[in-house]
Scaffold this active site. Sequence first.
Site, PDB file in Angstrom:
ATOM      1  N   CYS A 128      13.219  11.660   6.468  1.00 55.63           N
ATOM      2  CA  CYS A 128      13.055  11.498   7.785  1.00 55.63           C
ATOM      3  C   CYS A 128      14.400  11.404   8.052  1.00 55.63           C
ATOM      4  O   CYS A 128      14.541  11.818   9.608  1.00 55.63           O
ATOM      5  CB  CYS A 128      13.048   9.982   8.173  1.00 55.63           C
ATOM      6  SG  CYS A 128      13.156   8.736   6.336  1.00 55.63           S
ATOM      7  N   GLU A 132       8.451  16.340  16.105  1.00 58.47           N
ATOM      8  CA  GLU A 132       9.031  16.013  14.519  1.00 58.47           C
ATOM      9  C   GLU A 132       7.841  16.790  13.479  1.00 58.47           C
ATOM     10  O   GLU A 132       6.559  16.720  13.379  1.00 58.47           O
ATOM     11  CB  GLU A 132       8.401  14.420  13.934  1.00 58.47           C
ATOM     12  CG  GLU A 132       9.027  15.066  12.212  1.00 58.47           C
ATOM     13  CD  GLU A 132       8.781  13.087  11.894  1.00 58.47           C
ATOM     14  OE1 GLU A 132       7.965  12.888  12.083  1.00 58.47           O
ATOM     15  OE2 GLU A 132      10.189  12.765  11.624  1.00 58.47           O
ATOM     16  N   GLY A 175      -4.475   0.132   4.628  1.00 58.64           N
ATOM     17  CA  GLY A 175      -3.732  -0.397   6.074  1.00 58.64           C
ATOM     18  C   GLY A 175      -3.664  -1.585   6.818  1.00 58.64           C
ATOM     19  O   GLY A 175      -3.041  -2.145   6.658  1.00 58.64           O
ATOM     20  N   LYS A 183       0.411  -1.361   0.376  1.00 59.98           N
ATOM     21  CA  LYS A 183       0.289   0.151   0.398  1.00 59.98           C
ATOM     22  C   LYS A 183       0.711   1.175   0.051  1.00 59.98           C
ATOM     23  O   LYS A 183       1.548   1.581   0.887  1.00 59.98           O
ATOM     24  CB  LYS A 183      -0.833  -0.061   1.366  1.00 59.98           C
ATOM     25  CG  LYS A 183      -2.329   0.823   0.934  1.00 59.98           C
ATOM     26  CD  LYS A 183      -2.833   1.595   2.257  1.00 59.98           C
ATOM     27  CE  LYS A 183      -2.452   2.568   3.551  1.00 59.98           C
ATOM     28  NZ  LYS A 183      -2.348   3.733   2.556  1.00 59.98           N
ATOM     29  N   GLU A 212      10.288   1.457  10.494  1.00 56.72           N
ATOM     30  CA  GLU A 212      11.194   2.605   9.655  1.00 56.72           C
ATOM     31  C   GLU A 212      10.110   4.102  10.227  1.00 56.72           C
ATOM     32  O   GLU A 212       9.501   4.256   9.744  1.00 56.72           O
ATOM     33  CB  GLU A 212      11.639   2.991   8.839  1.00 56.72           C
ATOM     34  CG  GLU A 212      12.028   1.387   8.097  1.00 56.72           C
ATOM     35  CD  GLU A 212      13.368   1.557   9.341  1.00 56.72           C
ATOM     36  OE1 GLU A 212      14.160   2.169   9.505  1.00 56.72           O
ATOM     37  OE2 GLU A 212      14.033   0.418   9.467  1.00 56.72           O
TER      38      GLU A 212
END
Length: 483
Positions: free
Chosen positions: A285, A387, A213, A176, A251
């Site tokens: 990232c 983040e 997902g 996906k 990750e």
Amino acid sequence: MATMEKLSNYIDGKLTPPVSGHYLDNIEPAAGTAYSQLPDSDEQDVALAVAAATRAAPAWAATPIEKRSALLHRIADLIEQRLEELARAESIDNGKPIALARTVDIPRAAANFRYFASAIINFTSQAYVTPDKGLNYTLHQPVGVAGCISPWNLPLYLFTWKIAPALAAGNAVVAKPSEVTPMTAFLLSKICIEAGLPAGVLNIVHGLGNKVGEAIVVHPDVPAISFTGGTATGQRIAAKAAPMFKKLSLELGGKNPNIIFADADLDEALATTLRSSFANQGQICLCGSRIYVQQEVYDKFMDAFVAKVRKMQVGDPLEETTKTGAVVSEAHMHKILDYIRLAQEEGGTIVAGGERVVPEGRCRNGYFVQPTIITGLDIGCRTNQEEIFGPVVTVQPFATEKEALALANGTGYGLSATVWTSNLQRAHRVAAALQAGIVWINCWLVRDLRTPFGGMKQSGVGREGGMHALEFFTETKNVCVKV
Ligand code: NAD
């Protein structure tokens, strides 16, 4: 109005509409308008994809490695032949400069297939001889059907970084891509058909994370999930998959430090820091979003850094000369601008950027943010802890190596770190003390696909890259024969 192109799922070797018949708009971020539609798939489409993969898996696992390898090389060839088409599609879908898509994203997608096409040929088992007792050897066997879920920031690059090792290791795959950037995954399905990949070996289901997902994550016939995305999503996936004892590779996010010591080559540190801060609008990232500069060179570095950043032009990603394009979506742009406001509330000073950009012409409704530098914030504030994933960095001076390490390690994340120094002992000492899965000394984003890739702390679990990925996508069995 002309009808918009409708993308399809790729299930059982065929381009397939979603069972529900529902579609979502696909927005071009630089223009702020919908330009195509993607399937709004659900668990019914996932069920079809997993069934097709389950049927295809045994024959694919039994296919000689050389033949699997040749097919993956063929896919890489076709990606290289379509470089221009794919780079343009990636730039429109994501807002990234076309030059970046052409030189980084798409070549790396081809390299992912090429690398794992040869890595699988070199994937060895071990043998252990215990004299007079037994001969043990390991068998690496495919897990069966692997689930691969990827984010929007490096769309084809990260999608193929998972798919290629999973296929090379002999698995069928249900994958996906992000619903925010589906186009190059759709083009990949056409490439796989042209390459002659057997039906059901790779299945691509488009749609939302909480529908598609999650249906992949909880499907009982998908024993391994490789996920790249945000830490909160990773937590949710881990919570669902752990009770089912699935293999998990996560990750996740980062808040990476970039430490510049006074003995560094400042010109090189500056040039690379411009990239490591703002490449892909800071939406990598591995971007260094917290910059720590040793007191002795702080003013010198900042004068040059601020001057260069103020001159950075933001513009149409399809222009050849554009180096900074659009951020990926309207919601993401507002998230970034909200963080810039938060930084000011927390006492920070904006020394460059800080605003939305409204270009003229076709991009006037697009989602653009100025490259932004913020100073005067301590490590404990939200701006330095959370983040942001946009073109925003904070900069802070430090006095000693010990202080730099405390600052660098002072968040919940641990993906990557960059260190600038000409002192060899310090480089090794600091690399060992940093809590990060990847440490770059006097460079950034240099990657050898054979090396392990992944994060510590809230940046993830597991390692991708090289043989680590092949190990993840296989079960290792130990066979012992009496001698
Ligand atoms: P995201 O977590 O929102 O989405 C990633 C993918 O997961 C998408 O395909 C999404 O549809 C899907 N998803 C969402 N909810 C799901 C659920 N409940 N179950 C299963 N799948 C679900 O992340 P994003 O916004 O697309 O990407 C940005 C994030 O990815 C950033 O945090 C960035 O740091 C991270 N990232 C990490 C790495 C790395 O290698 N560590 C690389 C790139 C990006």
